[in-house]
Motif scaffolding. Structure first.
Motif, mmCIF file in Angstrom:
data_model
loop_
_atom_site.group_PDB
_atom_site.id
_atom_site.type_symbol
_atom_site.label_atom_id
_atom_site.label_comp_id
_atom_site.label_asym_id
_atom_site.label_seq_id
_atom_site.Cartn_x
_atom_site.Cartn_y
_atom_site.Cartn_z
ATOM 1 N N SER A 1 0.776 -1.193 0.204
ATOM 2 C CA SER A 1 0.099 -0.065 0.220
ATOM 3 C C SER A 1 0.840 1.299 -0.071
ATOM 4 O O SER A 1 0.571 2.322 -0.701
ATOM 5 N N ALA A 2 1.949 1.272 0.683
ATOM 6 C CA ALA A 2 2.794 2.410 0.779
ATOM 7 C C ALA A 2 3.479 2.595 -0.430
ATOM 8 O O ALA A 2 3.740 3.786 -1.190
ATOM 9 N N GLU A 3 4.017 1.465 -1.279
ATOM 10 C CA GLU A 3 4.618 1.592 -2.444
ATOM 11 C C GLU A 3 3.618 2.361 -3.407
ATOM 12 O O GLU A 3 3.905 2.931 -4.324
ATOM 13 N N ASN A 4 2.373 1.662 -3.444
ATOM 14 C CA ASN A 4 1.351 2.273 -4.338
ATOM 15 C C ASN A 4 0.979 3.380 -4.371
ATOM 16 O O ASN A 4 1.044 4.356 -5.107
ATOM 17 N N THR A 5 0.992 3.982 -2.969
ATOM 18 C CA THR A 5 0.742 5.134 -2.603
ATOM 19 C C THR A 5 2.007 6.309 -3.180
ATOM 20 O O THR A 5 1.702 7.357 -3.731
ATOM 21 N N GLN A 6 3.028 5.980 -3.070
ATOM 22 C CA GLN A 6 4.376 6.473 -3.469
ATOM 23 C C GLN A 6 4.400 6.754 -4.939
ATOM 24 O O GLN A 6 4.613 7.754 -5.409
ATOM 25 N N HIS A 7 3.983 5.483 -5.720
ATOM 26 C CA HIS A 7 3.959 5.537 -6.965
ATOM 27 C C HIS A 7 3.070 6.729 -7.665
ATOM 28 O O HIS A 7 2.805 7.180 -8.469
ATOM 29 N N LEU A 8 1.645 6.415 -6.862
ATOM 30 C CA LEU A 8 0.526 7.720 -7.312
ATOM 31 C C LEU A 8 0.917 8.855 -7.321
ATOM 32 O O LEU A 8 0.549 9.687 -8.048
ATOM 33 N N LYS A 9 1.799 9.379 -6.146
ATOM 34 C CA LYS A 9 2.150 10.547 -5.813
ATOM 35 C C LYS A 9 3.321 10.812 -6.950
ATOM 36 O O LYS A 9 3.203 12.014 -7.206
ATOM 37 N N GLU A 10 4.094 10.217 -7.486
ATOM 38 C CA GLU A 10 4.904 10.266 -8.417
ATOM 39 C C GLU A 10 4.265 10.645 -9.514
ATOM 40 O O GLU A 10 4.563 11.643 -10.274
ATOM 41 N N GLU A 11 3.146 9.825 -10.042
ATOM 42 C CA GLU A 11 2.584 10.221 -11.376
ATOM 43 C C GLU A 11 1.696 11.550 -11.350
ATOM 44 O O GLU A 11 1.668 12.040 -12.286
ATOM 45 N N ALA A 12 1.193 11.704 -10.170
ATOM 46 C CA ALA A 12 0.543 12.915 -10.084
ATOM 47 C C ALA A 12 1.517 14.200 -10.253
ATOM 48 O O ALA A 12 1.185 15.270 -10.771
ATOM 49 N N GLU A 13 2.583 14.115 -9.613
ATOM 50 C CA GLU A 13 3.606 14.943 -9.885
ATOM 51 C C GLU A 13 4.089 15.293 -11.205
ATOM 52 O O GLU A 13 4.096 16.327 -11.810
ATOM 53 N N ASN A 14 4.243 14.008 -11.918
ATOM 54 C CA ASN A 14 4.549 14.138 -13.419
ATOM 55 C C ASN A 14 3.668 14.714 -14.110
ATOM 56 O O ASN A 14 3.802 15.469 -15.149
ATOM 57 N N MET A 15 2.264 14.346 -13.773
ATOM 58 C CA MET A 15 1.107 14.811 -14.553
ATOM 59 C C MET A 15 0.745 16.355 -14.418
ATOM 60 O O MET A 15 0.941 17.231 -15.275
ATOM 61 N N MET A 16 1.259 16.794 -13.121
ATOM 62 C CA MET A 16 1.156 18.358 -12.970
ATOM 63 C C MET A 16 2.199 19.140 -13.824
ATOM 64 O O MET A 16 1.942 20.230 -14.406
ATOM 65 N N LYS A 17 3.571 18.426 -13.878
ATOM 66 C CA LYS A 17 4.707 19.090 -14.407
ATOM 67 C C LYS A 17 4.346 19.215 -15.825
ATOM 68 O O LYS A 17 4.545 20.027 -16.686
ATOM 69 N N ARG A 18 3.879 18.084 -16.650
ATOM 70 C CA ARG A 18 3.408 17.968 -17.998
ATOM 71 C C ARG A 18 2.328 19.003 -18.115
ATOM 72 O O ARG A 18 2.322 19.754 -19.259
ATOM 73 N N ILE A 19 1.151 19.353 -17.424
ATOM 74 C CA ILE A 19 0.206 20.208 -17.542
ATOM 75 C C ILE A 19 0.849 21.627 -17.641
ATOM 76 O O ILE A 19 0.339 22.353 -18.545
ATOM 77 N N ASP A 20 1.741 21.859 -16.911
ATOM 78 C CA ASP A 20 2.336 23.302 -16.669
ATOM 79 C C ASP A 20 3.055 23.418 -17.976
ATOM 80 O O ASP A 20 3.175 24.452 -18.623
ATOM 81 N N LEU A 21 3.863 22.458 -18.391
ATOM 82 C CA LEU A 21 4.681 22.620 -19.795
ATOM 83 C C LEU A 21 3.621 22.811 -20.915
ATOM 84 O O LEU A 21 3.854 23.737 -21.699
ATOM 85 N N LEU A 22 2.566 22.097 -20.940
ATOM 86 C CA LEU A 22 1.475 22.259 -21.774
ATOM 87 C C LEU A 22 0.879 23.451 -21.832
ATOM 88 O O LEU A 22 0.726 24.514 -23.088
ATOM 89 N N GLU A 23 0.558 24.000 -20.841
ATOM 90 C CA GLU A 23 0.038 25.406 -20.458
ATOM 91 C C GLU A 23 0.881 26.353 -21.098
ATOM 92 O O GLU A 23 0.544 27.530 -21.660
ATOM 93 N N THR A 24 2.207 26.405 -20.483
ATOM 94 C CA THR A 24 3.221 27.338 -20.951
ATOM 95 C C THR A 24 3.321 27.219 -22.635
ATOM 96 O O THR A 24 3.353 28.434 -23.228
#
Length: 222
Positions: free
Chosen positions: A84-107
């Motif tokens: 469960s901890a590994e899955n949570t960490q993986h989901l957090k990393e994916e969410a951070e990567n998605m936010m970065k991609r969204i910022d790049l696309l907006e820019t």
């Protein structure tokens, strides 16, 4: 005698409830014993009666079976928590990567719209210009394709309308010809009737009834 289906709810009668408990408990103990012998399984069974009396069965030692169960539960719980901890960490990393991609696309979107270009270098501006040119080329090609498809549809519609016009013209010519023939036949019939009526002789007399003389048609025409 056919045995009726037992309804799964609490037996209200105390005597019947106690009898049923004894029968089912003995049957459950028998099944646990058979399972341990036939399948060489480690079985432990604990039953408390409605009055709090303990009944138990163990194929080896009930304490050892309980300890084995607790150890197995701890291992599974630890694995579950770790996963469960590994899955949570993986989901957090994916969410951070998605936010970065969204910022790049907006820019990138703002730059394509001509906004936020103050910090862009010459190379970045050239890349944006090339990207816009490629986009314009694709848009123009798509627009040309759409125009061609529309022209093709209009040509097909024109052919259909021309064919319908030719068919209607042929029908009109046929109808006019039929009406002309009917008119000719009518004129001929009227001419024949008029000719026949002109051949009829009429008698014309001059003078009093006693002395009137008949005038021939040849004299009348003169």
């Amino acid at each position: 005698m056919v045995r009726g289906k037992t309804q799964m709810k609490r037996i209200e009668n105390a005597t019947s409830r106690q009898v049923t408990f004894s029968k089912r408990r003995n049957g459950l103990m028998k099944k646990a014993f058979e399972l341990s012998i036939l399948c060489d399984a480690e079985v432990a069974l604990i039953v408390f009666s409605p009055r709090g009396r303990l009944y138990e069965f163990a194929s080896s030692s009930i304490q050892e079976t309980i300890e084995r169960y607790r150890s197995h539960s701890r291992i599974n719980n630890t694995q579950t928590l770790s996963e469960s901890a590994e899955n949570t960490q993986h989901l957090k990393e994916e969410a951070e990567n998605m936010m970065k991609r969204i910022d790049l696309l907006e820019t990138s979107k703002r730059k394509l719209l001509g906004e936020g270009l103050g910090t862009c270098s010459i190379e970045e501006l050239q890349k944006i210009e090339q990207q816009l040119e490629r986009s314009i080329t694709k848009i123009r090609a798509k627009k040309t394709q759409v125009f061609r498809e529309q022209i093709g549809h209009l040509k097909e519609k024109e052919k259909t309308l021309i064919a319908e016009n030719v068919m209607l013209s042929e029908k009109y010519d046929k109808y006019s010809s039929q009406q002309a023939k009917k008119g000719d036949r009518k004129n001929i019939a009227e001419g024949e009737a008029f000719a026949a009526s002109s051949d009829v002789e009429t008698e014309l007399f001059i003078g009093l009834p006693e002395t009137r003389t008949r005038i021939s048609p040849s004299l009348r025409t003169n």
